[in-house]
Design a protein around this motif. Structure first.
Motif, PDB file in Angstrom:
ATOM      1  N   ALA A  92     128.120  -8.236  58.269  1.00 20.97           N
ATOM      2  CA  ALA A  92     127.232  -8.232  57.108  1.00 20.97           C
ATOM      3  C   ALA A  92     127.738  -7.242  56.071  1.00 20.97           C
ATOM      4  O   ALA A  92     128.391  -6.251  56.408  1.00 20.97           O
ATOM      5  N   LEU A  93     127.436  -7.538  54.811  1.00 20.08           N
ATOM      6  CA  LEU A  93     127.691  -6.636  53.688  1.00 20.08           C
ATOM      7  C   LEU A  93     126.343  -6.267  53.090  1.00 20.08           C
ATOM      8  O   LEU A  93     125.483  -7.137  52.905  1.00 20.08           O
ATOM      9  N   THR A  94     126.146  -4.997  52.779  1.00 23.09           N
ATOM     10  CA  THR A  94     124.919  -4.574  52.112  1.00 23.09           C
ATOM     11  C   THR A  94     125.266  -3.607  50.992  1.00 23.09           C
ATOM     12  O   THR A  94     126.331  -2.987  50.994  1.00 23.09           O
ATOM     13  N   GLY A  95     124.380  -3.474  50.031  1.00 26.36           N
ATOM     14  CA  GLY A  95     124.568  -2.537  48.944  1.00 26.36           C
ATOM     15  C   GLY A  95     123.526  -2.763  47.869  1.00 26.36           C
ATOM     16  O   GLY A  95     122.720  -3.689  47.957  1.00 26.36           O
ATOM     17  N   THR A  96     123.545  -1.940  46.834  1.00 26.78           N
ATOM     18  CA  THR A  96     122.644  -2.090  45.702  1.00 26.78           C
ATOM     19  C   THR A  96     123.461  -2.581  44.519  1.00 26.78           C
ATOM     20  O   THR A  96     124.395  -1.908  44.085  1.00 26.78           O
ATOM     21  N   HIS A  97     123.121  -3.742  43.998  1.00 28.41           N
ATOM     22  CA  HIS A  97     123.860  -4.391  42.921  1.00 28.41           C
ATOM     23  C   HIS A  97     123.538  -3.683  41.605  1.00 28.41           C
ATOM     24  O   HIS A  97     122.457  -3.835  41.068  1.00 28.41           O
ATOM     25  N   ARG A  98     124.500  -2.886  41.115  1.00 25.47           N
ATOM     26  CA  ARG A  98     124.242  -2.051  39.934  1.00 25.47           C
ATOM     27  C   ARG A  98     125.092  -2.404  38.729  1.00 25.47           C
ATOM     28  O   ARG A  98     125.004  -1.734  37.714  1.00 25.47           O
ATOM     29  N   GLY A  99     125.938  -3.398  38.838  1.00 22.57           N
ATOM     30  CA  GLY A  99     126.766  -3.780  37.704  1.00 22.57           C
ATOM     31  C   GLY A  99     127.161  -5.233  37.824  1.00 22.57           C
ATOM     32  O   GLY A  99     127.089  -5.815  38.899  1.00 22.57           O
ATOM     33  N   GLU A 100     127.567  -5.833  36.692  1.00 25.02           N
ATOM     34  CA  GLU A 100     127.985  -7.231  36.734  1.00 25.02           C
ATOM     35  C   GLU A 100     129.163  -7.382  37.686  1.00 25.02           C
ATOM     36  O   GLU A 100     130.094  -6.575  37.687  1.00 25.02           O
ATOM     37  N   PHE A 101     129.098  -8.407  38.508  1.00 27.07           N
ATOM     38  CA  PHE A 101     130.162  -8.648  39.480  1.00 27.07           C
ATOM     39  C   PHE A 101     130.519 -10.124  39.468  1.00 27.07           C
ATOM     40  O   PHE A 101     129.684 -10.978  39.778  1.00 27.07           O
ATOM     41  N   LEU A 102     131.744 -10.426  39.036  1.00 25.96           N
ATOM     42  CA  LEU A 102     132.233 -11.802  38.954  1.00 25.96           C
ATOM     43  C   LEU A 102     131.255 -12.699  38.202  1.00 25.96           C
ATOM     44  O   LEU A 102     130.963 -13.821  38.613  1.00 25.96           O
ATOM     45  N   GLY A 103     130.740 -12.171  37.112  1.00 31.15           N
ATOM     46  CA  GLY A 103     129.827 -12.941  36.284  1.00 31.15           C
ATOM     47  C   GLY A 103     128.379 -12.914  36.723  1.00 31.15           C
ATOM     48  O   GLY A 103     127.514 -13.462  36.044  1.00 31.15           O
TER      49      GLY A 103
END
Length: 141
Positions: A92-103
């Motif tokens: 699994a991958l986890t994190g907080t999405h804080r910026g545009e990523f691949l559109g």
């Protein structure tokens, strides 16, 4: 960062297969230069990110971009299962999405994407299902 608190459950994998898988997940977890140790220059990511060239150099920028856009990103390796020269992985991958990523625009949400992956251990050809949802914009929450 790769999070394997008690280590993954490993079934049937040789020590070398386990090392390759753990190195791959450490690379995705924030150490992309480790890809040079385990992937051939002509390795193809299946499915690849649009416009991604082959080899470790094709994946490294996307790992770096992922960690720049996802605060506190973590990679968790749960299971490694191997038989007849093939290795399957559940993680699994986890994190907080804080910026545009691949559109994909920044929702500032915590994300979790489960992944299953498989490889032919002799050729280090890797394919992934699930992980690509993050890279293709279908973020699991």
């Amino acid at each position: 960062m790769t999070d394997v608190p008690d280590g993954p459950q490993v079934f049937g994998a040789t020590d070398d297969e386990r090392r390759i898988v753990e190195t791959l997940y450490r690379a995705v977890g924030g150490e992309p230069d480790l890809l040079d140790d385990i992937l051939a220059p002509d390795w193809e990511d299946i499915p690849s990110i649009p416009g991604q060239p082959p080899g470790p150099e094709g994946l490294k920028p996307h790992i770096k971009e992922f960690h720049a856009c996802f605060a506190n990103a973590r990679v968790v390796l749960h299971d490694v299962v191997a038989a007849s020269g093939r290795v399957a992985v559940r993680g699994a991958l986890t994190g907080t999405h804080r910026g545009e990523f691949l559109g994909v625009p920044r929702p500032a949400d915590r994300v979790r994407s489960r992944s299953t992956s498989s490889t032919r251990s002799r050729t280090a050809a890797w394919s992934a299902a699930g992980t690509s949802r993050i890279f293709m914009g279908g973020l699991g929450r």
